[in-house]
Design an enzyme around this catalytic site. Structure first.
Site, PDB file in Angstrom:
ATOM      1  CE1 TYR A   1      -3.227  -8.382   9.486  1.00 21.16           C
ATOM      2  CE2 TYR A   1      -2.987 -10.519   8.443  1.00 21.16           C
ATOM      3  CZ  TYR A   1      -3.722  -9.364   8.667  1.00 21.16           C
ATOM      4  OH  TYR A   1      -4.942  -9.188   8.057  1.00 21.16           O
ATOM      5  CD  GLU A  42      -6.355  -6.925   1.601  1.00 22.26           C
ATOM      6  OE1 GLU A  42      -6.809  -7.269   2.716  1.00 22.26           O
ATOM      7  OE2 GLU A  42      -6.452  -5.782   1.141  1.00 22.26           O
ATOM      8  CD  GLU A  84      -5.878  -4.021   9.792  1.00 21.37           C
ATOM      9  OE1 GLU A  84      -7.044  -3.836   9.386  1.00 21.37           O
ATOM     10  OE2 GLU A  84      -5.035  -4.675   9.174  1.00 21.37           O
ATOM     11  CG  ASN A  93      -8.115  -1.604   0.379  1.00 23.38           C
ATOM     12  OD1 ASN A  93      -7.279  -2.304  -0.176  1.00 23.38           O
ATOM     13  ND2 ASN A  93      -8.661  -1.927   1.524  1.00 23.38           N
ATOM     14  CD  GLU A  94     -11.572  -5.307   2.178  1.00 19.76           C
ATOM     15  OE1 GLU A  94     -11.949  -4.677   3.168  1.00 19.76           O
ATOM     16  OE2 GLU A  94     -11.214  -6.497   2.226  1.00 19.76           O
ATOM     17  CE1 TYR A 103      -4.215  -1.499   0.615  1.00 19.64           C
ATOM     18  CE2 TYR A 103      -3.338  -2.451   2.622  1.00 19.64           C
ATOM     19  CZ  TYR A 103      -4.350  -2.358   1.686  1.00 19.64           C
ATOM     20  OH  TYR A 103      -5.485  -3.100   1.830  1.00 19.64           O
TER      21      TYR A 103
END
Ligand code: GLA
Length: 580
Positions: free
Chosen positions: A301, A234, A99, A157-158, A53
């Site tokens: 993560y 993703e 996030e 994004n989404e 990103y």
């Protein structure tokens, strides 16, 4: 020059079918001194592509500014990807979720009342155009058809999880194309019919985000993307944590089996995350599904490479799965030795309430200003009260934490997570001081862009309080406090401490924070991020390139209470208890 296109059912590189085996690695979450190491480890796991990103708010802390130094040097990062013989996917947002504070949208955008959020509103679009032109100026010469590594650029994004403004998506595509991006464009959405429809655009390849039930999810994606390659943009191989919650992990066997299913189907993949890294500074975001939940500093993560860049059992399992479908280099990724362990006494406490003027700049306000108006993440507010006590102090909404003092004595904390809105003061007269902290902006859903601070009227009984003084605390300056002020001794309110430690060889360190309260820590002026005794994480990662051979300085800003002024470096990370 090589050529990359979307074929009938596959990606085509120079006309030949090409499967993208990508791993997410956010340059802004990894010290630049470690980029090459992490990229190489991705190659050794069998990946052929790195995805990142681009965080608009990190590059543009103020409108008109576009920083590319150090950890923000996207061009250098993409060149390192190319040098490793890998390809790249760039996802510049403008909204990225991730996030990350505000999902990447700069807080200054929302200073314009009524500005559109993720829709085709002229002021929002004008700001986006400025931003995308700056990012894409970097990306343009690094596209595959110009000899660079970039294969794909993602639009938004989404978006289907948020809105359905097709004019907005179309405008983004126009801006991206006009900026000279010629490689194929993609969108990503969660694999539901509604989201894939609302978040996609014909002519732009739809991809999906998921971590399980791959066969079913790819079938849904195919219904909305009738031709072209299938890609899981993703593949969630782990998850992130909130303060006060458990540490999330996923089963190595199950995640590897899911990756196997995905690859067996012929789909392309971007493993999210390959290496998560760290939300250094105050960059972590938050979620709010009715209750505000700020995200922790670690972005480990439970990814194949851990937060410190060491391969985990998941790395080995993924490498093995990938080797069934593609050649994997024979060399094995290395792990660091355990980190050095020692204790560092903290001293020279400097107390905010003793002399706020040495911490920041005061300004006067008739009404309580938001943190956004002040451009602050942390501020001290002051006003004088003159009522009969005891008295009830109320606020509309606390974003996100307010510590209340009366005549220098602590009264209590108003915490957004607990939905606190009121506190009883023992007296209605005296000097009221409130330290207000922004704990991270919501990065998903309708609260993106909301202002921080004490929102709505601040009242004592039925009277709205006025005549505020606000002292903005510049956190970047905290490590330099001792240049301008002298130690005050311990006591009440936020306190900065410092200590010094000697290192033979600069390597990664892990700072144990479990004995402290809540605050922020720095090593050699580099902000490691927030800590909080609630956990789950109990250590902060100190990247090796931040540490120097010889003397090093540790600074700790404790906002709550630090019972034992001692810092301990420990051998490895402690990310807290996992959910049973
Ligand atoms: C979505 C978003 C990502 C990230 C993940 C969760 O897929 O697109 O940015 O927030 O969820 O980690």
């Amino acid at each position: 020059m090589p050529d990359f296109e979307i074929g009938e059912s596959e990606f085509l590189l120079d006309g030949r079918p090409f499967r993208i085996l990508s791993g997410a690695l956010h340059y802004f979450r990894v010290h630049p001194g470690s980029w090459a190491d992490r990229i190489e480890k991705a190659r050794l796991m069998g990946l052929n592509t790195i995805e990142t990103y681009v965080p608009w708010n990190a590059h543009s802390p103020r409108r008109g500014v576009f920083g590319t130094d150090g950890m923000l040097d996207l061009e250098r990062f993409l060149r390192l990807v190319a040098e490793a013989g890998m390809y790249a996917i760039v996802r510049p947002g403008p909204y990225i979720c991730a996030e990350w504070d505000n999902g990447g949208l700069p807080a200054w955008l929302f200073q314009q009342p009524g500005v559109g959020v993720r829709r085709n509103e002229p002021r929002f679009m004008a700001a986006i155009e400025e931003y995308l032109q700056q990012v894409l100026r970097i990306v343009r010469p690094l596209q595959i058809d110009q000899g660079g590594p970039v294969l794909l650029v993602q639009v938004e994004n989404e978006y289907g999880a948020f809105g359905d403004d097709q004019a907005y998506l179309k405008s983004l595509v126009e801006i991206i194309r006009q900026a000279g991006i010629a490689v194929p464009l993609v969108t990503v959405d969660q694999p539901t019919a509604e989201m894939l429809e609302a978040g996609g655009l014909d002519g732009v390849l739809r991809t999906a985000s998921f971590g399980s039930r791959s066969t079913e999810r790819l079938r849904t994606l195919r219904e909305h993307q009738p031709s072209g390659p299938l890609m899981c943009m993703e593949f969630w191989d782990g998850w992130f944590d909130h303060w006060g919650g458990p540490h999330h992990t996923t089963s190595v066997e199950e995640t590897a089996a899911e990756l196997d299913t995905l690859l067996a189907s012929g789909a392309s993949v971007n493993v999210y995350m390959f290496h998560g890294g760290t939300n250094f500074g105050l960059t972590s975001g938050a979620n709010d599904k009715g209750s505000y939940r700020p995200t922790i500093t670690s972005y480990d993560y439970d990814a194949p490479l851990d937060e410190a860049g060491n391969p985990t059992p998941k790395y080995e399992a993924f490498r093995e799965v990938i080797s069934r479908y593609a050649p994997v280099p024979p060399a094995v990724a290395s792990s660091a030795a355990p980190a050095p362990e020692y204790s560092v006494p903290l001293g020279e406490p400097v107390r905010l309430l003793a002399n706020p003027g040495s911490w920041g700049v005061w300004s006067d306000h008739e009404a309580m200003p938001t943190l956004d108006v002040l451009g602050a993440r942390l501020a001290l507010f002051r006003t004088d009260l003159d009522a009969e006590g005891p008295a009830l102090l109320t606020v509309g909404e606390v974003r996100d934490r307010a510590t209340v003092f009366l005549d220098g004595d602590p009264v209590g904390v108003l915490d957004r997570e607990r939905q606190d809105r009121a506190i009883m003061l023992p007296r209605g007269s005296g000097r009221l001081e409130i330290v207000v902290e922004d704990q991270g902006r919501v990065n998903y859903g309708s609260r993106i862009g909301e202002p921080k601070g004490l929102i709505g009227p601040v009242q004592l009984g039925s009277a709205v309080l006025s005549n505020w003084s606000a002292c903005v605390i510049d956190l970047d300056e905290v490590p330099r406090l001792w240049g301008s002020t002298t130690a005050t001794g311990p006591g009440v309110g936020p306190i900065a401490w410092r200590g010094s430690f000697d290192v033979d060889e600069p390597t990664d360190h892990f700072l144990q924070t479990s004995g402290w309260g809540k605050g922020v820590a720095w090593v050699n002026g580099f902000c490691l991020g927030r800590y909080w005794r609630r956990g789950p994480q109990q250590t902060l990662f100190v990247p090796g390139p931040v540490v120097r051979a010889g003397a090093n300085e540790l600074v700790v800003l404790e906002l709550d209470v630090l019972a034992d002024p001692m810092a301990r470096f420990v051998a490895g990370p402690s990310l807290g208890p996992v959910e049973l």
